[in-house]
Design a protein around this motif. Structure first.
Motif, PDB file in Angstrom:
ATOM      1  N   ALA A  36       0.825  -1.216   0.000  1.00  0.00           N
ATOM      2  CA  ALA A  36       0.000   0.000   0.000  1.00  0.00           C
ATOM      3  C   ALA A  36       0.857   1.263   0.000  1.00  0.00           C
ATOM      4  O   ALA A  36       0.415   2.316  -0.464  1.00  0.00           O
ATOM      5  N   ALA A  37       2.084   1.150   0.487  1.00  0.00           N
ATOM      6  CA  ALA A  37       2.946   2.324   0.629  1.00  0.00           C
ATOM      7  C   ALA A  37       3.988   2.479  -0.481  1.00  0.00           C
ATOM      8  O   ALA A  37       4.647   3.509  -0.552  1.00  0.00           O
ATOM      9  N   HIS A  38       4.130   1.472  -1.345  1.00  0.00           N
ATOM     10  CA  HIS A  38       5.204   1.500  -2.341  1.00  0.00           C
ATOM     11  C   HIS A  38       4.708   1.043  -3.715  1.00  0.00           C
ATOM     12  O   HIS A  38       3.725   0.306  -3.812  1.00  0.00           O
ATOM     13  N   ASP A  39       5.440   1.454  -4.748  1.00  0.00           N
ATOM     14  CA  ASP A  39       5.112   1.046  -6.113  1.00  0.00           C
ATOM     15  C   ASP A  39       5.419  -0.428  -6.366  1.00  0.00           C
ATOM     16  O   ASP A  39       4.738  -1.089  -7.137  1.00  0.00           O
ATOM     17  N   LEU A  40       6.471  -0.917  -5.757  1.00  0.00           N
ATOM     18  CA  LEU A  40       6.914  -2.296  -5.976  1.00  0.00           C
ATOM     19  C   LEU A  40       7.439  -2.863  -4.671  1.00  0.00           C
ATOM     20  O   LEU A  40       8.235  -2.217  -3.984  1.00  0.00           O
ATOM     21  N   VAL A  41       6.995  -4.057  -4.327  1.00  0.00           N
ATOM     22  CA  VAL A  41       7.466  -4.739  -3.120  1.00  0.00           C
ATOM     23  C   VAL A  41       8.027  -6.088  -3.531  1.00  0.00           C
ATOM     24  O   VAL A  41       7.363  -6.857  -4.234  1.00  0.00           O
ATOM     25  N   LEU A  42       9.246  -6.364  -3.109  1.00  0.00           N
ATOM     26  CA  LEU A  42       9.867  -7.667  -3.325  1.00  0.00           C
ATOM     27  C   LEU A  42       9.958  -8.373  -1.992  1.00  0.00           C
ATOM     28  O   LEU A  42      10.450  -7.804  -1.015  1.00  0.00           O
ATOM     29  N   VAL A  43       9.484  -9.601  -1.955  1.00  0.00           N
ATOM     30  CA  VAL A  43       9.540 -10.408  -0.733  1.00  0.00           C
ATOM     31  C   VAL A  43      10.498 -11.552  -1.006  1.00  0.00           C
ATOM     32  O   VAL A  43      10.260 -12.374  -1.885  1.00  0.00           O
ATOM     33  N   GLU A  44      11.589 -11.586  -0.271  1.00  0.00           N
ATOM     34  CA  GLU A  44      12.579 -12.635  -0.480  1.00  0.00           C
ATOM     35  C   GLU A  44      12.183 -13.883   0.297  1.00  0.00           C
ATOM     36  O   GLU A  44      11.809 -13.811   1.467  1.00  0.00           O
ATOM     37  N   GLY A  45      12.264 -15.015  -0.384  1.00  0.00           N
ATOM     38  CA  GLY A  45      11.978 -16.281   0.266  1.00  0.00           C
ATOM     39  C   GLY A  45      13.179 -16.764   1.059  1.00  0.00           C
ATOM     40  O   GLY A  45      14.148 -16.043   1.258  1.00  0.00           O
ATOM     41  N   ALA A  46      13.101 -17.993   1.500  1.00  0.00           N
ATOM     42  CA  ALA A  46      14.166 -18.563   2.322  1.00  0.00           C
ATOM     43  C   ALA A  46      14.456 -19.986   1.864  1.00  0.00           C
ATOM     44  O   ALA A  46      13.899 -20.934   2.386  1.00  0.00           O
ATOM     45  N   GLY A  47      15.258 -20.122   0.818  1.00  0.00           N
ATOM     46  CA  GLY A  47      15.709 -21.447   0.426  1.00  0.00           C
ATOM     47  C   GLY A  47      14.861 -22.190  -0.581  1.00  0.00           C
ATOM     48  O   GLY A  47      15.191 -23.304  -0.939  1.00  0.00           O
ATOM     49  N   GLY A  48      13.789 -21.621  -1.047  1.00  0.00           N
ATOM     50  CA  GLY A  48      12.980 -22.294  -2.055  1.00  0.00           C
ATOM     51  C   GLY A  48      11.506 -22.224  -1.737  1.00  0.00           C
ATOM     52  O   GLY A  48      11.106 -21.923  -0.611  1.00  0.00           O
ATOM     53  N   VAL A  49      10.681 -22.543  -2.737  1.00  0.00           N
ATOM     54  CA  VAL A  49       9.234 -22.362  -2.599  1.00  0.00           C
ATOM     55  C   VAL A  49       8.585 -23.343  -1.640  1.00  0.00           C
ATOM     56  O   VAL A  49       7.475 -23.098  -1.165  1.00  0.00           O
ATOM     57  N   ALA A  50       9.245 -24.446  -1.332  1.00  0.00           N
ATOM     58  CA  ALA A  50       8.651 -25.445  -0.442  1.00  0.00           C
ATOM     59  C   ALA A  50       9.194 -25.381   0.989  1.00  0.00           C
ATOM     60  O   ALA A  50       8.781 -26.164   1.836  1.00  0.00           O
TER      61      ALA A  50
END
Length: 166
Positions: A36-50
């Motif tokens: 809601a506060a930014h144009d683009l948000v990147l969320v980093e995962g931790a070691g893979g999608v599973a």
């Protein structure tokens, strides 16, 4: 959100340290607040999608699906990456999560035959366009040098995510 003393999967690190596990709802709320506060948000995962991130075994795919966000897969360059990337993207598709791009996260200064062939084969095997190849060691660059590499590698891709003309 959470920081644990051991470099392990977040749910394992939380259990081993006796600290509270992440909760899906809290992570989703944090992502939505940033969005809601930014144009683009990147969320980093931790070691893979599973990899389980917290209570109930939720994963990056659960977060992405809940916030209706696409994911970007970071792949290796060497042997095994075709299989690993294909399985990762198949898991995302099975979860109903769009994959917006594929990045080789550490492109060798002197790529082997396998790395050179994999770079060409990744889009064929996964059906996802190769978005960028980040040079090995880029994480150690001074901030301005890293920024230059990132802008060169991701400029048009980020503009496309933001809806700007490429």
């Amino acid at each position: 959100m959470a920081r644990y003393p051991e470099p392990l999967a977040p749910d394992v690190a939380a259990r081993r340290s006796g600290r509270p596990m992440l909760e899906l709802e809290a992570v989703v709320d944090a992502v939505r607040a940033l969005d809601a506060a930014h144009d683009l948000v990147l969320v980093e995962g931790a070691g893979g999608v599973a990899v389980r991130l917290g209570a109930g075994g939720f994963t990056v795919l659960d977060v992405a699906k809940t916030v209706s966000a696409p994911i970007v897969i970071v792949a290796g360059a060497e042997l095994g990456t075709l299989n690993h990337s294909a399985l990762t993207i198949a898991a995302a598709r099975a979860a109903g999560v769009e994959c917006a791009g594929l990045v080789i996260g550490s492109w060798p200064a002197a790529p082997s035959l396998a790395a050179r062939v994999n770079r060409d084969e990744l889009p064929l095997v996964t059906g996802i366009e190769l978005t960028a190849s980040i040079p090995e060691g880029a994480g150690l660059f001074e901030s301005r040098a890293f920024e230059a590499v990132a802008v060169e590698a991701f400029g048009e891709f980020v503009e496309s995510l933001l809806g700007y003309p490429a």
